[in-house]
Scaffold this motif. Structure first.
Motif, mmCIF file in Angstrom:
data_model
loop_
_atom_site.group_PDB
_atom_site.id
_atom_site.type_symbol
_atom_site.label_atom_id
_atom_site.label_comp_id
_atom_site.label_asym_id
_atom_site.label_seq_id
_atom_site.Cartn_x
_atom_site.Cartn_y
_atom_site.Cartn_z
ATOM 1 N N LEU A 61 0.810 -1.212 -0.050
ATOM 2 C CA LEU A 61 0.056 -0.054 -0.010
ATOM 3 C C LEU A 61 0.932 1.072 0.029
ATOM 4 N N VAL A 62 2.216 1.249 0.531
ATOM 5 C CA VAL A 62 2.929 2.243 0.293
ATOM 6 C C VAL A 62 2.947 2.659 -1.274
ATOM 7 N N VAL A 63 3.459 1.687 -2.070
ATOM 8 C CA VAL A 63 3.474 2.290 -3.344
ATOM 9 C C VAL A 63 2.093 3.093 -3.811
ATOM 10 N N THR A 64 1.096 2.163 -3.419
ATOM 11 C CA THR A 64 -0.260 2.748 -4.061
ATOM 12 C C THR A 64 -0.488 4.324 -3.461
ATOM 13 N N ALA A 65 -0.081 4.367 -1.989
ATOM 14 C CA ALA A 65 -0.458 5.611 -1.550
ATOM 15 C C ALA A 65 0.353 6.709 -2.148
ATOM 16 N N ALA A 66 1.723 6.336 -2.835
ATOM 17 C CA ALA A 66 2.547 7.386 -3.480
ATOM 18 C C ALA A 66 1.936 7.559 -5.028
ATOM 19 N N GLN A 67 1.543 6.654 -5.696
ATOM 20 C CA GLN A 67 0.670 6.673 -6.925
ATOM 21 C C GLN A 67 -0.459 7.616 -6.738
ATOM 22 N N PHE A 68 -1.398 7.281 -5.801
ATOM 23 C CA PHE A 68 -2.491 8.169 -5.921
ATOM 24 C C PHE A 68 -2.057 9.786 -5.441
ATOM 25 N N GLY A 69 -1.251 9.796 -4.679
ATOM 26 C CA GLY A 69 -0.576 11.409 -4.313
ATOM 27 C C GLY A 69 -0.082 11.716 -5.511
ATOM 28 N N TYR A 70 0.628 11.315 -6.423
ATOM 29 C CA TYR A 70 0.929 11.838 -7.631
ATOM 30 C C TYR A 70 -0.056 12.147 -8.622
ATOM 31 N N ALA A 71 -1.145 11.520 -8.558
ATOM 32 C CA ALA A 71 -2.361 11.856 -9.535
ATOM 33 C C ALA A 71 -2.709 13.060 -8.767
ATOM 34 N N ALA A 72 -3.095 13.092 -7.369
ATOM 35 C CA ALA A 72 -3.497 14.264 -6.926
ATOM 36 C C ALA A 72 -2.603 15.518 -7.101
ATOM 37 N N GLY A 73 -1.303 15.361 -7.065
ATOM 38 C CA GLY A 73 -0.228 16.450 -7.163
ATOM 39 C C GLY A 73 -0.356 17.084 -8.556
#
Length: 407
Positions: A61-73
């Motif tokens: 989930l660490v990777v998933t959180a970073a990817q979702f954060g990138y989309a939001a950024g």
């Protein structure tokens, strides 16, 4: 160029300071470091699971959180490049990324690590700020070459990040890669604060208008829509292949381990050298000519990839050659499309990039889903047929454009 007026009157701007080759290379390195923050956690997932006493699935989930954060950024922060001076925005984002990485390194449990990872994803969108900035700081005849160099830096970051995470993680523990990456981000912030020109940006557009800008620009700019279609279809085929080939190589046809997919991905190293060449071709021949070659290359790659059904060494060679051709074609098309869209509205390059990248990643996500379904229904030939079909949509649109633009 669209005849529609900007949403706010542009402020007076100084002539852009030329980007030296040394600064372009520094910006390419920055793109690679920033993008790498999304990928090195994939290599340290098992170490995170052991270190924090959680399951491998939870650690993923660490990777998933970073990817979702990138989309939001991309949605929330990249448009600020049309309002905030680029030097300020880039330096602040790098500092925030460094702080987020240090917070991740010091996380005592999984929940705070997930929060820190999402924060890093949101702030590590520097590459998507740098590209529009560079497009405005170079002469039009150099734009393609510079964008190609920046893209090669991002590709290098993607390719090397997993190896970096694995090697450093094995020696220093899972927290080590986060600390090293934080030091790199903070060091780059210091260097770029001194190296970047203090270029002016357009007038202070309200933030709400910035967020509404990408969909509005998609409605108003036909060339933006055309470029988005090209990249969405080609990137969709690219993602379909990488989803399908993982299933194919580990399935009954080849019975290889997951590491075989990683070895196959190393063929993408060639793309680091090819993207600057594609950029120079854009400068000399124009974006449309490179787009045509990229689309044709994608269709050709589907035929080469289909030879993977031969199995054995010959099949693996076909898969390696096909994925390499597809990678080069997709990245060349990216350079051509960005060179085209960045010329449309100098006052809104960051918003244009947000619209473009959103469409590209929507196409990629759809392609990944369709690739899995095509493999389940028709096997590897179905994946190859999907790639050819998606690229044919782009080819039909491109031929229509060339025909309609004839004098």
């Amino acid at each position: 160029m669209s005849s529609h007026a900007p949403s706010a009157a542009p402020a007076r701007r100084a002539e852009p300071a030329p980007l030296s080759r040394r600064l372009v290379l520094l910006l390419a390195l920055t793109c690679g470091v920033a993008v790498g923050n999304l990928y090195f956690p994939q290599a340290v997932g098992p170490l995170v699971a052991d270190g924090l006493g959680v399951s491998p699935g939870a650690a993923a989930l660490v990777v998933t959180a970073a990817q979702f954060g990138y989309a939001a950024g991309n949605f929330l922060l990249v448009p600020l490049g049309d309002r905030v001076p680029h030097r300020t925005l880039i330096v602040v984002l790098l500092v925030l990324t460094g702080v987020g990485l240090l917070a991740a390194a010091g996380s005592p449990a999984l929940p705070p690590l997930l929060g820190a990872s999402a924060f890093v994803g949101i702030t590590t969108v520097v590459a998507q700020v740098i590209a529009p900035m560079a497009a405005g700081l170079v002469a039009e005849e150099r734009r393609g070459a510079v964008l190609g160099t920046l893209l090669s830096g991002s590709i290098g970051g993607i390719l090397l990040a997993r190896a970096f995470g694995g090697v450093v993680g094995e020696r220093l523990g899972w927290r080590g890669p986060y600390v090293v990456s934080a030091v790199a981000a903070l060091a780059l912030a210091i260097v770029l604060a001194a190296a970047l020109p203090a270029a002016m940006t357009p007038a202070r557009v309200p933030y709400r208008a910035l967020l509404a800008g990408p969909p509005r620009l998609l409605r108003r700019e036909p060339e933006l829509r055309r470029s988005c279609l090209y990249q969405a279809t080609v990137f969709g085929g690219f993602q379909a292949v990488w989803t399908g080939v993982a299933l194919y190589l580990t399935g009954p046809e080849y019975r290889l381990g997951a590491s075989a997919v990683g070895v196959l991905a190393l063929a993408g190293v060639v793309t680091m050298a090819s993207t600057p060449v594609a950029g120079r071709l854009v400068d000399r021949r124009g974006a449309d000519a490179v787009n045509l070659a990229a689309i044709a290359g994608t269709i050709a790659s589907a035929g080469v990839l289909a030879l993977g059904v031969a199995g054995g060494a010959a099949g693996l060679a076909a898969l390696a050659a096909g994925t390499l051709l597809l990678d080069v074609a997709m990245q060349a098309g990216m350079v051509a499309n960005q060179a085209r869209v960045f010329a449309l509205r100098p006052d809104a390059r960051s918003r244009i990039n947000t619209a473009y990248m959103t469409c590209a990643f929507l196409g990629g996500s759809t392609g990944s889903l369709l690739g899995a379904r095509a493999h389940a229904a028709f096997g590897w030939p179905g994946v190859c047929g999907l790639v050819a079909a998606l690229a044919s949509v782009a080819l039909a649109r491109h031929l229509h454009h060339l025909w309609s633009s004839r004098p």
